[in-house]
Design a protein around this motif. Structure first.
Motif, PDB file in Angstrom:
ATOM      1  N   ALA A   1     -12.260  -3.237 -10.634  1.00 27.18           N
ATOM      2  CA  ALA A   1     -11.612  -4.548 -10.687  1.00 27.18           C
ATOM      3  C   ALA A   1     -10.986  -4.808  -9.323  1.00 27.18           C
ATOM      4  N   GLY A   2     -10.820  -6.079  -9.008  1.00 27.87           N
ATOM      5  CA  GLY A   2     -10.237  -6.451  -7.729  1.00 27.87           C
ATOM      6  C   GLY A   2     -11.267  -6.361  -6.617  1.00 27.87           C
ATOM      7  N   VAL A   3     -10.786  -6.117  -5.423  1.00 22.75           N
ATOM      8  CA  VAL A   3     -11.646  -6.033  -4.233  1.00 22.75           C
ATOM      9  C   VAL A   3     -12.328  -4.680  -4.203  1.00 22.75           C
ATOM     10  N   ASN A   4     -13.594  -4.682  -3.828  1.00 21.31           N
ATOM     11  CA  ASN A   4     -14.341  -3.422  -3.723  1.00 21.31           C
ATOM     12  C   ASN A   4     -15.230  -3.464  -2.499  1.00 21.31           C
ATOM     13  N   CYS A   5     -15.955  -2.388  -2.287  1.00 22.34           N
ATOM     14  CA  CYS A   5     -16.851  -2.306  -1.146  1.00 22.34           C
ATOM     15  C   CYS A   5     -18.268  -2.081  -1.642  1.00 22.34           C
ATOM     16  N   VAL A   6     -18.731  -2.986  -2.491  1.00 17.70           N
ATOM     17  CA  VAL A   6     -20.063  -2.887  -3.069  1.00 17.70           C
ATOM     18  C   VAL A   6     -21.027  -3.705  -2.213  1.00 17.70           C
ATOM     19  N   PHE A   7     -22.098  -3.041  -1.747  1.00 21.93           N
ATOM     20  CA  PHE A   7     -23.132  -3.720  -0.984  1.00 21.93           C
ATOM     21  C   PHE A   7     -24.295  -4.029  -1.909  1.00 21.93           C
ATOM     22  N   ARG A   8     -24.707  -5.268  -1.973  1.00 19.17           N
ATOM     23  CA  ARG A   8     -25.840  -5.654  -2.803  1.00 19.17           C
ATOM     24  C   ARG A   8     -26.980  -6.081  -1.908  1.00 19.17           C
TER      25      ARG A   8
ATOM     26  N   ASN B   1     -13.340   1.432   5.645  1.00 21.98           N
ATOM     27  CA  ASN B   1     -14.651   0.869   5.971  1.00 21.98           C
ATOM     28  C   ASN B   1     -14.428  -0.553   6.468  1.00 21.98           C
ATOM     29  N   ALA B   2     -14.739  -0.765   7.731  1.00 23.80           N
ATOM     30  CA  ALA B   2     -14.558  -2.088   8.331  1.00 23.80           C
ATOM     31  C   ALA B   2     -15.711  -3.025   8.005  1.00 23.80           C
ATOM     32  N   GLU B   3     -16.782  -2.500   7.387  1.00 23.43           N
ATOM     33  CA  GLU B   3     -17.994  -3.287   7.142  1.00 23.43           C
ATOM     34  C   GLU B   3     -18.134  -3.777   5.703  1.00 23.43           C
ATOM     35  N   CYS B   4     -17.122  -3.631   4.876  1.00 21.09           N
ATOM     36  CA  CYS B   4     -17.231  -4.056   3.482  1.00 21.09           C
ATOM     37  C   CYS B   4     -17.476  -5.558   3.397  1.00 21.09           C
ATOM     38  N   PRO B   5     -18.282  -6.001   2.423  1.00 17.84           N
ATOM     39  CA  PRO B   5     -18.512  -7.437   2.261  1.00 17.84           C
ATOM     40  C   PRO B   5     -17.220  -8.238   2.105  1.00 17.84           C
ATOM     41  N   ALA B   6     -16.188  -7.639   1.524  1.00 15.97           N
ATOM     42  CA  ALA B   6     -14.906  -8.325   1.327  1.00 15.97           C
ATOM     43  C   ALA B   6     -14.015  -8.259   2.559  1.00 15.97           C
TER      44      ALA B   6
ATOM     45  N   GLU C   1       0.820  -1.218   0.000  1.00 12.38           N
ATOM     46  CA  GLU C   1       0.000   0.000   0.000  1.00 12.38           C
ATOM     47  C   GLU C   1       0.850   1.262   0.000  1.00 12.38           C
ATOM     48  N   ALA C   2       1.851   1.324   0.876  1.00 12.22           N
ATOM     49  CA  ALA C   2       2.667   2.537   0.979  1.00 12.22           C
ATOM     50  C   ALA C   2       3.395   2.827  -0.328  1.00 12.22           C
ATOM     51  N   VAL C   3       3.874   1.804  -1.016  1.00 11.64           N
ATOM     52  CA  VAL C   3       4.586   1.991  -2.283  1.00 11.64           C
ATOM     53  C   VAL C   3       3.643   2.542  -3.350  1.00 11.64           C
ATOM     54  N   VAL C   4       2.435   1.983  -3.439  1.00  9.76           N
ATOM     55  CA  VAL C   4       1.459   2.424  -4.445  1.00  9.76           C
ATOM     56  C   VAL C   4       1.026   3.864  -4.171  1.00  9.76           C
ATOM     57  N   VAL C   5       0.675   4.163  -2.926  1.00  8.62           N
ATOM     58  CA  VAL C   5       0.225   5.519  -2.583  1.00  8.62           C
ATOM     59  C   VAL C   5       1.338   6.530  -2.824  1.00  8.62           C
ATOM     60  N   ASP C   6       2.565   6.198  -2.438  1.00  4.25           N
ATOM     61  CA  ASP C   6       3.684   7.107  -2.649  1.00  4.25           C
ATOM     62  C   ASP C   6       3.913   7.361  -4.135  1.00  4.25           C
TER      63      ASP C   6
ATOM     64  N   SER D   1      -6.275  -3.879   1.122  1.00  9.08           N
ATOM     65  CA  SER D   1      -6.675  -4.877   2.107  1.00  9.08           C
ATOM     66  C   SER D   1      -5.423  -5.395   2.796  1.00  9.08           C
ATOM     67  N   GLU D   2      -5.398  -5.292   4.109  1.00  9.95           N
ATOM     68  CA  GLU D   2      -4.265  -5.762   4.906  1.00  9.95           C
ATOM     69  C   GLU D   2      -2.936  -5.207   4.396  1.00  9.95           C
ATOM     70  N   GLY D   3      -2.937  -3.919   4.044  1.00  7.87           N
ATOM     71  CA  GLY D   3      -1.716  -3.245   3.622  1.00  7.87           C
ATOM     72  C   GLY D   3      -1.271  -3.510   2.203  1.00  7.87           C
ATOM     73  N   LYS D   4      -2.133  -4.155   1.394  1.00  9.24           N
ATOM     74  CA  LYS D   4      -1.786  -4.465  -0.001  1.00  9.24           C
ATOM     75  C   LYS D   4      -2.804  -3.848  -0.949  1.00  9.24           C
ATOM     76  N   PHE D   5      -2.325  -3.422  -2.122  1.00  7.55           N
ATOM     77  CA  PHE D   5      -3.201  -2.903  -3.164  1.00  7.55           C
ATOM     78  C   PHE D   5      -4.124  -4.024  -3.607  1.00  7.55           C
ATOM     79  N   ALA D   6      -5.447  -3.767  -3.537  1.00  8.97           N
ATOM     80  CA  ALA D   6      -6.400  -4.854  -3.778  1.00  8.97           C
ATOM     81  C   ALA D   6      -7.446  -4.547  -4.837  1.00  8.97           C
ATOM     82  N   GLY D   7      -7.656  -3.282  -5.193  1.00  5.82           N
ATOM     83  CA  GLY D   7      -8.678  -2.975  -6.182  1.00  5.82           C
ATOM     84  C   GLY D   7      -8.682  -1.508  -6.566  1.00  5.82           C
ATOM     85  N   TRP D   8      -9.371  -1.212  -7.649  1.00  6.01           N
ATOM     86  CA  TRP D   8      -9.569   0.172  -8.097  1.00  6.01           C
ATOM     87  C   TRP D   8     -11.012   0.336  -8.540  1.00  6.01           C
ATOM     88  N   THR D   9     -11.507   1.554  -8.443  1.00  2.00           N
ATOM     89  CA  THR D   9     -12.857   1.895  -8.904  1.00  2.00           C
ATOM     90  C   THR D   9     -12.809   3.252  -9.586  1.00  2.00           C
ATOM     91  N   ALA D  10     -13.358   3.319 -10.794  1.00  2.00           N
ATOM     92  CA  ALA D  10     -13.512   4.577 -11.519  1.00  2.00           C
ATOM     93  C   ALA D  10     -14.996   4.902 -11.540  1.00  2.00           C
TER      94      ALA D  10
END
Length: 194
Positions: free
Chosen positions: A187-194, A92-97, A71-76, A114-123
């Motif tokens: 793509a990847g992990v997201n926080c979509v509630f259905r 958000n601690a309540e995401c389905p993922a 995460e730190a490498v990607v954000v930097d 997620s857990e300090g790793k790049f896991a998804g993107w949303t446009a």
């Protein structure tokens, strides 16, 4: 020649001292508060396993940021591309993922961790038009264009409304007709509630 040199030097000096003189081309842009304005990422290649922002200097295609990177490498990396403007951070601690952390720079393109790793993107709507898949699908593409680029695309109705899946790239649509437009891509992990 000697008479022109002092006159040219005086003209340059007056132009440099003028309050209306434009800033140098390499000066950072500023906001109204005097803080540097974020550099826009006008283009990015959105992929199922990460994304590749274009090099804003125009030299090369940039560096691919893949899911699983720290995460730190990607954000930097993205912060530096954006003129050192820090991202807005949230979580958000309540995401389905499971619990997710997020970073965005105010242009409707969000990174998920997620857990300090790049896991998804949303446009989302308003993301730069130059943020597109390899096949050219972007926010605002029509369903007809999406189908032409991804013949395997699946469209379904659920609690989010019309939603699509094209392999590992997903999103929402404004409707189900050929002229309906893509309103969100992820793509990847997201926080979509259905």
């Amino acid at each position: 020649m000697k008479q022109l040199a002092p006159a040219a030097a005086l003209a340059l000096l007056l132009a440099a001292c003028s309050p209306e003189a434009p800033p140098p081309a390499d000066a950072p842009a500023t906001t109204g508060a005097g803080a540097p304005a974020p550099t826009a990422l006008g283009e990015a290649l959105l992929e199922a396993d990460g994304f590749m922002p274009a090099n804003p200097g125009g030299r090369g295609t940039g560096r691919k940021l893949s899911f699983g990177e720290d995460e730190a490498v990607v954000v930097d990396f993205i912060t530096r591309l954006r003129g050192d403007q820090p991202p807005r951070r949230s979580s958000n601690a309540e995401c389905p993922a499971g619990p997710l952390a997020f970073a965005d720079w105010g242009d409707n393109f969000q990174l998920a961790f997620s857990e300090g790793k790049f896991a998804g993107w949303t446009a989302g709507e308003g993301a730069p038009r130059g943020f597109s898949t390899v096949s050219g699908v972007h926010i605002g593409s029509t369903l007809a264009q999406l189908r032409a680029a991804h013949p395997e695309v699946e469209v379904r109705e659920d609690s989010l409304g019309p939603e699509f899946s094209a392999g590992e790239i997903h999103g929402t649509l404004s409707g189900t007709g050929d002229d309906a437009t893509v309103t969100t891509i992820w793509a990847g992990v997201n926080c979509v509630f259905r």
